[in-house]
Motif scaffolding. Structure first.
Motif, mmCIF file in Angstrom:
data_model
loop_
_atom_site.group_PDB
_atom_site.id
_atom_site.type_symbol
_atom_site.label_atom_id
_atom_site.label_comp_id
_atom_site.label_asym_id
_atom_site.label_seq_id
_atom_site.Cartn_x
_atom_site.Cartn_y
_atom_site.Cartn_z
ATOM 1 N N TRP A 118 18.682 41.196 -13.165
ATOM 2 C CA TRP A 118 17.579 41.754 -12.372
ATOM 3 C C TRP A 118 17.246 40.846 -11.190
ATOM 4 N N ASP A 122 18.964 43.056 -8.290
ATOM 5 C CA ASP A 122 18.029 44.172 -8.139
ATOM 6 C C ASP A 122 17.784 44.553 -6.678
ATOM 7 N N ALA A 126 19.412 49.224 -8.400
ATOM 8 C CA ALA A 126 18.346 49.262 -9.403
ATOM 9 C C ALA A 126 18.862 48.766 -10.755
ATOM 10 N N VAL A 127 18.109 47.871 -11.353
ATOM 11 C CA VAL A 127 18.493 47.278 -12.643
ATOM 12 C C VAL A 127 17.423 47.610 -13.677
ATOM 13 N N ASP A 128 17.832 48.257 -14.749
ATOM 14 C CA ASP A 128 16.924 48.581 -15.849
ATOM 15 C C ASP A 128 16.937 47.403 -16.826
#
Length: 281
Positions: A118, A122, A126-128
């Motif tokens: 992230w 990021d 997009a990083v979950d």
């Protein structure tokens, strides 16, 4: 259809590798953390600081495209790999320290790995982070925990399997590498030079800096070799699994992890036998 099924089974295959790891672990493997907490904590800190930051530096230095850059960052953010324990033994390093570093870094992975991905990626994609945390728990922590339980409840059964487990683990990892590489062969060929330079730089710098950290803190030669191997060798199968699950639209993101899986074993053997040659001089 068959290939898609194999690709979707990568998390399960990695879970199988982690299960074999857990079946070889017991309370004794964490004793170095109690007896030598400084060595283990220093090594784990080096692991989780050096490799993510070196990954970021390599990505910037080579100007890697987004997919490959993400793959390199994923590798850098992962914990140490189980192959490092074998390499440490062959290099006449500190095996209990190696096992403890691998185990502790693996247990910390659900928190540290998503954090680094992230932090470093990021801004580009997009990083979950929460979803990634849960994935690490599912494919790494739970299988290891199951393996430890089996080793505790059925010690004789696990002891009989121990000679077979490394071979099984290696076979599964090679299958994962085959699935990723065969599915992206044409794209790999088009960027092979850049990809191999990135992987070699990442791994080589990790090993060199890991060794240097040991020397700076005046550790024994065996511990310095252990630091070099532990810091430089990653659980790249986890990087492949995370790329497959969380970045499926970026197929090449899984490739650096697959290439690293092969390369870090080759470089590990080079360190082992190169070190033996130098010690004879």
């Amino acid at each position: 259809m068959g290939f898609l099924m194999l690709a979707s089974s990568i998390p399960f295959l990695l879970g199988l590798v982690m299960l074999t790891m857990g079946m070889t672990l017991g309370a004794r493997d964490f004793l170095p953390l109690l007896k030598r907490p400084w060595d283990v904590c220093l090594g784990v800190a080096a692991q989780f600081l050096v490799m993510p930051l070196v990954a970021w530096a390599v990505v910037k230095l080579l100007g890697l495209p987004v997919e490959l850059a993400l793959g390199v960052i994923l590798v850098g953010a992962c914990p140490g790999g189980t192959a490092s324990n074998v390499m440490t033994y062959l290099a006449k390093g500190d095996v209990p320290l190696s096992v403890a570093m691998t185990s502790v870094s693996t247990l910390l992975a659900p928190f540290v790995t998503p954090f680094w991905v992230w932090t470093l990626a990021d801004k580009v994609i997009a990083v979950d982070a929460l979803g990634m945390c849960l994935s690490v728990v599912e494919v790494v922590i739970l299988p290891i925990a199951l393996g430890v339980v089996l080793n505790t409840l059925l010690p004789r059964f696990c002891e009989r399997l121990k000679p077979v487990l490394p071979k099984l683990s290696l076979g599964v990892i090679l299958l994962i590498v085959y699935v990723v590489v065969s599915g992206n062969w044409s794209a790999i060929c088009s960027s092979a030079g850049l990809l191999f330079v990135a992987v070699a730089l990442h791994n080589g710098l990790g090993m060199a800096i890991g060794y240097a950290i040991g020397r700076v803190f005046r550790l024994s030669a065996a511990k310095c070799r252990t630091f070099a191997i532990e810091v430089g060798m990653q659980n790249s199968g986890l990087a492949v699994s995370l790329a497959t699950v969380h970045f499926a639209s970026l197929a090449l993101a899984a490739v650096p992890g697959a290439v690293f899986s092969v390369w870090h074993n080759l470089s590990g053997f080079a360190v082992v036998f190169g070190g033996r040659f130098l010690r004879r001089e």
